[in-house]
Write a protein that holds these residues in place. Structure first.
Motif, mmCIF file in Angstrom:
data_model
loop_
_atom_site.group_PDB
_atom_site.id
_atom_site.type_symbol
_atom_site.label_atom_id
_atom_site.label_comp_id
_atom_site.label_asym_id
_atom_site.label_seq_id
_atom_site.Cartn_x
_atom_site.Cartn_y
_atom_site.Cartn_z
ATOM 1 N N LYS A 33 34.020 38.078 39.454
ATOM 2 C CA LYS A 33 35.124 37.943 38.505
ATOM 3 C C LYS A 33 34.903 36.798 37.533
ATOM 4 O O LYS A 33 35.640 36.644 36.570
ATOM 5 C CB LYS A 33 36.439 37.769 39.253
ATOM 6 N N ASP A 35 32.983 35.133 34.564
ATOM 7 C CA ASP A 35 32.093 35.466 33.451
ATOM 8 C C ASP A 35 31.235 34.271 33.047
ATOM 9 O O ASP A 35 30.050 34.417 32.786
ATOM 10 C CB ASP A 35 32.899 35.947 32.245
ATOM 11 N N ARG A 36 31.850 33.089 32.979
ATOM 12 C CA ARG A 36 31.083 31.878 32.689
ATOM 13 C C ARG A 36 31.898 30.661 33.084
ATOM 14 O O ARG A 36 33.129 30.724 33.159
ATOM 15 C CB ARG A 36 30.645 31.810 31.236
ATOM 16 N N HIS A 52 35.945 30.867 33.011
ATOM 17 C CA HIS A 52 36.326 32.042 32.222
ATOM 18 C C HIS A 52 36.013 33.279 33.060
ATOM 19 O O HIS A 52 34.893 33.424 33.555
ATOM 20 C CB HIS A 52 35.522 32.105 30.921
ATOM 21 N N GLY A 53 36.986 34.137 33.200
ATOM 22 C CA GLY A 53 36.739 35.320 34.001
ATOM 23 C C GLY A 53 37.788 36.373 33.781
ATOM 24 O O GLY A 53 38.441 36.422 32.743
ATOM 25 N N HIS A 54 37.939 37.202 34.786
ATOM 26 C CA HIS A 54 38.929 38.262 34.716
ATOM 27 C C HIS A 54 39.572 38.423 36.075
ATOM 28 O O HIS A 54 38.938 38.255 37.105
ATOM 29 C CB HIS A 54 38.313 39.577 34.238
ATOM 30 N N VAL A 58 42.675 41.763 33.526
ATOM 31 C CA VAL A 58 43.230 40.692 32.696
ATOM 32 C C VAL A 58 42.227 39.546 32.576
ATOM 33 O O VAL A 58 41.772 38.986 33.580
ATOM 34 C CB VAL A 58 44.553 40.169 33.299
ATOM 35 N N ARG A 59 41.885 39.182 31.336
ATOM 36 C CA ARG A 59 41.010 38.041 31.078
ATOM 37 C C ARG A 59 41.807 36.771 31.284
ATOM 38 O O ARG A 59 42.999 36.704 30.973
ATOM 39 C CB ARG A 59 40.469 38.069 29.647
ATOM 40 N N SER A 60 41.137 35.719 31.800
ATOM 41 C CA SER A 60 41.843 34.475 32.044
ATOM 42 C C SER A 60 40.890 33.287 31.955
ATOM 43 O O SER A 60 39.671 33.446 32.011
ATOM 44 C CB SER A 60 42.501 34.502 33.425
ATOM 45 N N VAL A 61 41.491 32.118 31.814
ATOM 46 C CA VAL A 61 40.762 30.864 31.863
ATOM 47 C C VAL A 61 41.498 29.968 32.842
ATOM 48 O O VAL A 61 42.722 29.839 32.782
ATOM 49 C CB VAL A 61 40.688 30.169 30.484
ATOM 50 N N SER A 128 36.150 40.727 45.556
ATOM 51 C CA SER A 128 35.654 39.701 44.645
ATOM 52 C C SER A 128 35.071 38.510 45.409
ATOM 53 O O SER A 128 33.986 38.009 45.084
ATOM 54 C CB SER A 128 36.791 39.223 43.733
#
Length: 145
Positions: A33, A35-36, A52-54, A58-61, A128
């Motif tokens: 989950k 991304d970076r 940064h992920g999902h 839903v994308r989230s930080v 996850s």
């Protein structure tokens, strides 16, 4: 409070596993989950980072503090969409490696809708966390992502 936990045996030193948990590339290289991760600062006992992920679709930080201890690393949310989030990475030496356990605790804070959200996302959270411990194992053992 929703929790997800997974463990895996890792054939690497305790120090190597600690390095991998704190390495932003170890997560992004695998299908998790995350991304970076952007490291904002290093502290005497860990670091502060933006993750940064999902969360499902839903994308989230999430801004978090990593605190390194002898046989564990704690991750505490400083800012994010959830009311609360805590994760831990525990390292238990065994005769044939290190047992890495990763646990995540989610406090959604959605009032009466919280049980429905937890039910809907419980399986995703477990899968996850399982993917994350596999990615950390592979990185610590030098396996390709």
């Amino acid at each position: 409070m929703m929790t997800a936990e997974a463990s895996i045996k890792v054939q690497a030193s305790l120090e190597r596993i600690r390095q991998v948990v704190l390495d932003p590339e170890a997560y992004a290289a695998a299908d998790t989950k995350v991304d970076r991760i952007e490291i904002e600062s290093r502290t005497p006992d860990g670091l502060v980072a933006r993750i940064h992920g999902h969360f499902g679709p839903v994308r989230s930080v999430l801004r978090a503090r990593y605190t390194v201890q002898d046989r564990r690393i704690d991750l505490d949310m400083l800012q994010g969409r959830l009311r609360g989030f805590h994760a831990e990475f525990r390292f238990e030496p065994e005769t044939d490696g290190i047992l890495l356990t990763h646990r995540e605790e989610y406090d959604f804070g959605y009032g009466p809708a919280t049980p429905l959200v937890e039910w809907a996302l419980g399986g995703w959270a477990r899968r996850s966390v399982e993917a994350e411990v596999r990615a950390l194992r592979d990185a610590a053992e030098g396996r390709p992502a």
